[in-house]
Design a protein around this motif. Structure first.
Motif, PDB file in Angstrom:
ATOM      1  N   LEU A 173       0.778  -1.059   0.039  1.00  0.00           N
ATOM      2  CA  LEU A 173      -0.071  -0.217  -0.040  1.00  0.00           C
ATOM      3  C   LEU A 173       0.811   1.299  -0.008  1.00  0.00           C
ATOM      4  O   LEU A 173       0.816   2.016  -0.804  1.00  0.00           O
ATOM      5  CB  LEU A 173      -1.029  -0.054   1.269  1.00  0.00           C
ATOM      6  N   ASP A 174       1.987   1.302   0.828  1.00  0.00           N
ATOM      7  CA  ASP A 174       2.883   2.276   0.981  1.00  0.00           C
ATOM      8  C   ASP A 174       3.441   2.592  -0.329  1.00  0.00           C
ATOM      9  O   ASP A 174       3.416   3.676  -0.774  1.00  0.00           O
ATOM     10  CB  ASP A 174       3.772   2.156   2.099  1.00  0.00           C
ATOM     11  N   LEU A 175       4.137   1.640  -0.962  1.00  0.00           N
ATOM     12  CA  LEU A 175       4.736   1.650  -2.418  1.00  0.00           C
ATOM     13  C   LEU A 175       3.637   1.944  -3.517  1.00  0.00           C
ATOM     14  O   LEU A 175       4.072   3.179  -4.219  1.00  0.00           O
ATOM     15  CB  LEU A 175       5.155   0.146  -2.912  1.00  0.00           C
ATOM     16  N   LEU A 176       2.406   1.626  -3.350  1.00  0.00           N
ATOM     17  CA  LEU A 176       1.558   2.057  -4.391  1.00  0.00           C
ATOM     18  C   LEU A 176       0.903   3.645  -4.229  1.00  0.00           C
ATOM     19  O   LEU A 176       0.944   4.363  -5.203  1.00  0.00           O
ATOM     20  CB  LEU A 176       0.118   1.228  -4.258  1.00  0.00           C
ATOM     21  N   ARG A 177       0.913   4.057  -2.861  1.00  0.00           N
ATOM     22  CA  ARG A 177       0.575   5.433  -2.494  1.00  0.00           C
ATOM     23  C   ARG A 177       1.748   6.358  -3.249  1.00  0.00           C
ATOM     24  O   ARG A 177       1.260   7.225  -3.934  1.00  0.00           O
ATOM     25  CB  ARG A 177       0.624   5.543  -1.038  1.00  0.00           C
ATOM     26  N   LYS A 178       3.095   5.830  -3.141  1.00  0.00           N
ATOM     27  CA  LYS A 178       4.059   6.680  -3.544  1.00  0.00           C
ATOM     28  C   LYS A 178       4.118   6.728  -5.179  1.00  0.00           C
ATOM     29  O   LYS A 178       4.271   7.770  -5.701  1.00  0.00           O
ATOM     30  CB  LYS A 178       5.637   6.292  -3.136  1.00  0.00           C
ATOM     31  N   LEU A 179       3.900   5.491  -5.702  1.00  0.00           N
ATOM     32  CA  LEU A 179       3.770   5.450  -7.213  1.00  0.00           C
ATOM     33  C   LEU A 179       2.804   6.549  -7.827  1.00  0.00           C
ATOM     34  O   LEU A 179       2.909   7.160  -8.676  1.00  0.00           O
ATOM     35  CB  LEU A 179       3.508   3.917  -7.533  1.00  0.00           C
ATOM     36  N   CYS A 180       1.437   6.322  -7.230  1.00  0.00           N
ATOM     37  CA  CYS A 180       0.391   7.312  -7.620  1.00  0.00           C
ATOM     38  C   CYS A 180       0.705   8.743  -7.550  1.00  0.00           C
ATOM     39  O   CYS A 180       0.746   9.385  -8.456  1.00  0.00           O
ATOM     40  CB  CYS A 180      -0.643   6.800  -6.626  1.00  0.00           C
ATOM     41  N   VAL A 181       1.557   9.099  -6.376  1.00  0.00           N
ATOM     42  CA  VAL A 181       1.932  10.468  -6.241  1.00  0.00           C
ATOM     43  C   VAL A 181       2.755  10.842  -7.142  1.00  0.00           C
ATOM     44  O   VAL A 181       2.990  11.796  -8.020  1.00  0.00           O
ATOM     45  CB  VAL A 181       2.432  10.889  -4.964  1.00  0.00           C
ATOM     46  N   LEU A 182       3.878   9.994  -7.603  1.00  0.00           N
ATOM     47  CA  LEU A 182       4.859  10.192  -8.799  1.00  0.00           C
ATOM     48  C   LEU A 182       4.262   9.994 -10.187  1.00  0.00           C
ATOM     49  O   LEU A 182       4.592  10.865 -11.221  1.00  0.00           O
ATOM     50  CB  LEU A 182       5.924   9.347  -8.675  1.00  0.00           C
ATOM     51  N   GLN A 183       3.327   8.931 -10.451  1.00  0.00           N
ATOM     52  CA  GLN A 183       3.003   8.738 -11.831  1.00  0.00           C
ATOM     53  C   GLN A 183       1.747   9.902 -12.309  1.00  0.00           C
ATOM     54  O   GLN A 183       1.557  10.097 -13.406  1.00  0.00           O
ATOM     55  CB  GLN A 183       2.228   7.484 -11.923  1.00  0.00           C
ATOM     56  N   HIS A 184       0.904  10.293 -11.176  1.00  0.00           N
ATOM     57  CA  HIS A 184      -0.132  10.824 -11.383  1.00  0.00           C
ATOM     58  C   HIS A 184      -0.072  12.472 -10.596  1.00  0.00           C
ATOM     59  O   HIS A 184      -1.050  12.604  -9.662  1.00  0.00           O
ATOM     60  CB  HIS A 184      -1.636  10.546 -11.089  1.00  0.00           C
ATOM     61  N   PRO A 185       0.804  13.087 -10.603  1.00  0.00           N
ATOM     62  CA  PRO A 185       0.917  14.092  -9.793  1.00  0.00           C
ATOM     63  C   PRO A 185      -0.037  15.330  -9.887  1.00  0.00           C
ATOM     64  O   PRO A 185      -0.491  15.998  -8.793  1.00  0.00           O
ATOM     65  CB  PRO A 185       2.384  15.116 -10.273  1.00  0.00           C
ATOM     66  N   GLN A 186      -0.786  15.330 -11.016  1.00  0.00           N
ATOM     67  CA  GLN A 186      -1.655  16.377 -10.983  1.00  0.00           C
ATOM     68  C   GLN A 186      -3.232  15.614 -10.442  1.00  0.00           C
ATOM     69  O   GLN A 186      -4.169  16.313 -10.304  1.00  0.00           O
ATOM     70  CB  GLN A 186      -2.191  16.480 -12.763  1.00  0.00           C
ATOM     71  N   LYS A 187      -3.069  14.520  -9.956  1.00  0.00           N
ATOM     72  CA  LYS A 187      -4.310  13.816  -9.418  1.00  0.00           C
ATOM     73  C   LYS A 187      -4.096  13.546  -8.064  1.00  0.00           C
ATOM     74  O   LYS A 187      -3.813  12.291  -7.841  1.00  0.00           O
ATOM     75  CB  LYS A 187      -4.811  12.724 -10.388  1.00  0.00           C
ATOM     76  N   PRO A 188      -4.146  14.602  -7.086  1.00  0.00           N
ATOM     77  CA  PRO A 188      -3.856  13.801  -5.565  1.00  0.00           C
ATOM     78  C   PRO A 188      -4.703  12.921  -4.950  1.00  0.00           C
ATOM     79  O   PRO A 188      -4.350  12.288  -4.093  1.00  0.00           O
ATOM     80  CB  PRO A 188      -3.744  15.403  -4.832  1.00  0.00           C
ATOM     81  N   GLN A 189      -5.905  12.719  -5.572  1.00  0.00           N
ATOM     82  CA  GLN A 189      -6.937  12.029  -4.904  1.00  0.00           C
ATOM     83  C   GLN A 189      -6.624  10.443  -5.559  1.00  0.00           C
ATOM     84  O   GLN A 189      -7.574   9.310  -5.380  1.00  0.00           O
ATOM     85  CB  GLN A 189      -8.302  12.198  -5.286  1.00  0.00           C
ATOM     86  N   TYR A 190      -5.741  10.200  -6.510  1.00  0.00           N
ATOM     87  CA  TYR A 190      -5.501   8.998  -7.355  1.00  0.00           C
ATOM     88  C   TYR A 190      -5.482   7.754  -6.592  1.00  0.00           C
ATOM     89  O   TYR A 190      -6.264   7.030  -6.822  1.00  0.00           O
ATOM     90  CB  TYR A 190      -4.379   9.005  -8.407  1.00  0.00           C
ATOM     91  N   PHE A 191      -4.657   7.909  -5.489  1.00  0.00           N
ATOM     92  CA  PHE A 191      -4.394   6.587  -4.576  1.00  0.00           C
ATOM     93  C   PHE A 191      -5.719   6.184  -3.999  1.00  0.00           C
ATOM     94  O   PHE A 191      -6.233   5.049  -4.141  1.00  0.00           O
ATOM     95  CB  PHE A 191      -3.065   6.952  -3.687  1.00  0.00           C
ATOM     96  N   ALA A 192      -6.356   7.149  -3.351  1.00  0.00           N
ATOM     97  CA  ALA A 192      -7.662   6.918  -2.610  1.00  0.00           C
ATOM     98  C   ALA A 192      -8.611   6.381  -3.751  1.00  0.00           C
ATOM     99  O   ALA A 192      -9.381   5.467  -3.228  1.00  0.00           O
ATOM    100  CB  ALA A 192      -8.393   8.117  -2.140  1.00  0.00           C
ATOM    101  N   CYS A 193      -8.590   6.699  -4.961  1.00  0.00           N
ATOM    102  CA  CYS A 193      -9.406   6.215  -5.892  1.00  0.00           C
ATOM    103  C   CYS A 193      -9.350   4.988  -6.258  1.00  0.00           C
ATOM    104  O   CYS A 193     -10.296   3.921  -6.495  1.00  0.00           O
ATOM    105  CB  CYS A 193      -9.308   7.251  -7.249  1.00  0.00           C
ATOM    106  N   LEU A 194      -8.263   4.706  -6.427  1.00  0.00           N
ATOM    107  CA  LEU A 194      -7.561   3.149  -6.692  1.00  0.00           C
ATOM    108  C   LEU A 194      -8.086   2.283  -5.643  1.00  0.00           C
ATOM    109  O   LEU A 194      -9.141   1.176  -5.767  1.00  0.00           O
ATOM    110  CB  LEU A 194      -6.081   3.073  -6.967  1.00  0.00           C
ATOM    111  N   LEU A 195      -7.982   2.571  -4.338  1.00  0.00           N
ATOM    112  CA  LEU A 195      -8.686   1.761  -3.200  1.00  0.00           C
ATOM    113  C   LEU A 195     -10.005   1.608  -3.300  1.00  0.00           C
ATOM    114  O   LEU A 195     -10.692   0.798  -2.806  1.00  0.00           O
ATOM    115  CB  LEU A 195      -8.129   2.339  -1.993  1.00  0.00           C
ATOM    116  N   GLY A 196     -10.721   2.712  -3.854  1.00  0.00           N
ATOM    117  CA  GLY A 196     -12.129   2.707  -3.976  1.00  0.00           C
ATOM    118  C   GLY A 196     -12.456   1.819  -4.825  1.00  0.00           C
ATOM    119  O   GLY A 196     -13.563   1.152  -4.811  1.00  0.00           O
ATOM    120  N   ARG A 197     -11.864   1.402  -5.875  1.00  0.00           N
ATOM    121  CA  ARG A 197     -12.247   0.432  -6.718  1.00  0.00           C
ATOM    122  C   ARG A 197     -12.378  -0.932  -6.300  1.00  0.00           C
ATOM    123  O   ARG A 197     -13.030  -1.785  -6.631  1.00  0.00           O
ATOM    124  CB  ARG A 197     -11.121   0.526  -8.093  1.00  0.00           C
ATOM    125  N   LEU A 198     -11.446  -1.166  -5.129  1.00  0.00           N
ATOM    126  CA  LEU A 198     -11.425  -2.359  -4.579  1.00  0.00           C
ATOM    127  C   LEU A 198     -12.541  -2.737  -3.857  1.00  0.00           C
ATOM    128  O   LEU A 198     -12.955  -3.899  -3.786  1.00  0.00           O
ATOM    129  CB  LEU A 198     -10.255  -2.390  -3.629  1.00  0.00           C
TER     130      LEU A 198
END
Ligand SMILES: Cc1ccccc1NC(=O)[C@H](C1CCCCC1)n1c(-c2ccc(Cl)cc2)nc2cc(F)c(F)cc21
Length: 233
Positions: A173-198
């Motif tokens: 989860l920690d790695l995915l959170r960092k990856l999301c920040v680095l891959q989608h800097p313009q979408k701060p909610q991206y990580f939360a969104c991914l977990l919402g899909r689960l």
């Protein structure tokens, strides 16, 4: 502004998970097959049971590469696989569905799936999920981590040592959170969104047995492995 960086061991973890995920990818041939011909409900059902059976075998191989998984209690290993196999299949299906194909192919694929034999009532939740995954434009690493996180869900039925599973899921989860920040800097909610899909994925879990038994045909035959993994027969 917090400076996010991936540590050396996180890079190593990412490589292990991404390589395992790529090595154990189901070939995209099911989409190609569906685009080639219109099949009867019976043929589509057979294709689904074949795809799902090989997907479970693929999932076991992928899971064995998750660092620490094989040191978990053996019954818990089974409980995690059994608890996540259907979600992993829908996640995989969503990723196949979201692949950009030449003009018009995505529409044909959707149409073939709509007419494959699935009961009408399940189309909306299933395609809503596929489309909600599609709009995220996940990269391979995110898909691989999301699958590993799904498998390492501590509160699956019959898991005895939930803490041990949490200890494996947390670094993912920690790695995915960092990856999301680095891959989608313009979408701060991206990580939360991914977990919402689960969470949305779990609702499909709820429907899957009925999706199969209500397939528009008589006498639904399942492989022994699917009877184990899916709550059918
Ligand atoms: C893609 C895959 C990889 C691994 C394992 C399974 C599958 N999935 C399948 O083979 C079935 C086929 C099967 C043949 C009939 C149409 C749906 N499938 C489902 C699905 C529908 C309903 C249920 Cl209950 C389960 C799955 N959603 C799909 C979305 C796609 F873009 C696609 F290309 C195939 C898809």
């Amino acid at each position: 502004k917090e400076k996010v960086e991936i540590t050396k061991e996180q890079q190593a973890l990412m490589k292990v998970i991404a390589d395992a995920y790529n090595r154990h990818q189901i070939p995209q041939d099911v989409a190609k097959k569906l685009l080639q011909d219109q099949y009867s409900a019976e043929e589509n059902f057979l294709l689904l049971t074949e795809m799902a059976t090989s997907q479970v075998q693929v999932l076991v191989e992928f899971t064995k590469n998750i660092p620490g998984f094989l040191s978990l209690n053996h019954e818990d290993q089974i409980a995690l696989l059994k608890g996540s196999a259907v979600e992993a299949m829908f996640l995989r299906s969503a990723q196949v569905f979201s692949k950009k194909m030449p003009n018009g192919h995505n529409e044909v694929l959707e149409d073939r799936i709509r007419r494959s034999g699935i009961s009408e009532e399940f189309m909306t939740p299933m395609f809503n999920f596929y489309k909600s995954i599609g709009v995220l434009h996940m990269v391979q690493e995110e898909q691989a981590l999301l699958t590993a996180i799904t498998i390492l869900t501590p509160d699956r039925p019959y898991v005895k040592d939930q803490q041990a599973v949490e200890r494996l899921q947390e670094p993912m989860l920690d790695l995915l959170r960092k990856l999301c920040v680095l891959q989608h800097p313009q979408k701060p909610q991206y990580f939360a969104c991914l977990l919402g899909r689960l969470t949305e994925l779990r609702t499909l879990n709820y429907y899957h047995a009925e999706m199969l038994t209500s397939w528009r045909m008589n006498d639904h035959k399942f492989t022994p492995l699917l009877c184990e993994i899916w709550d059918v027969e």
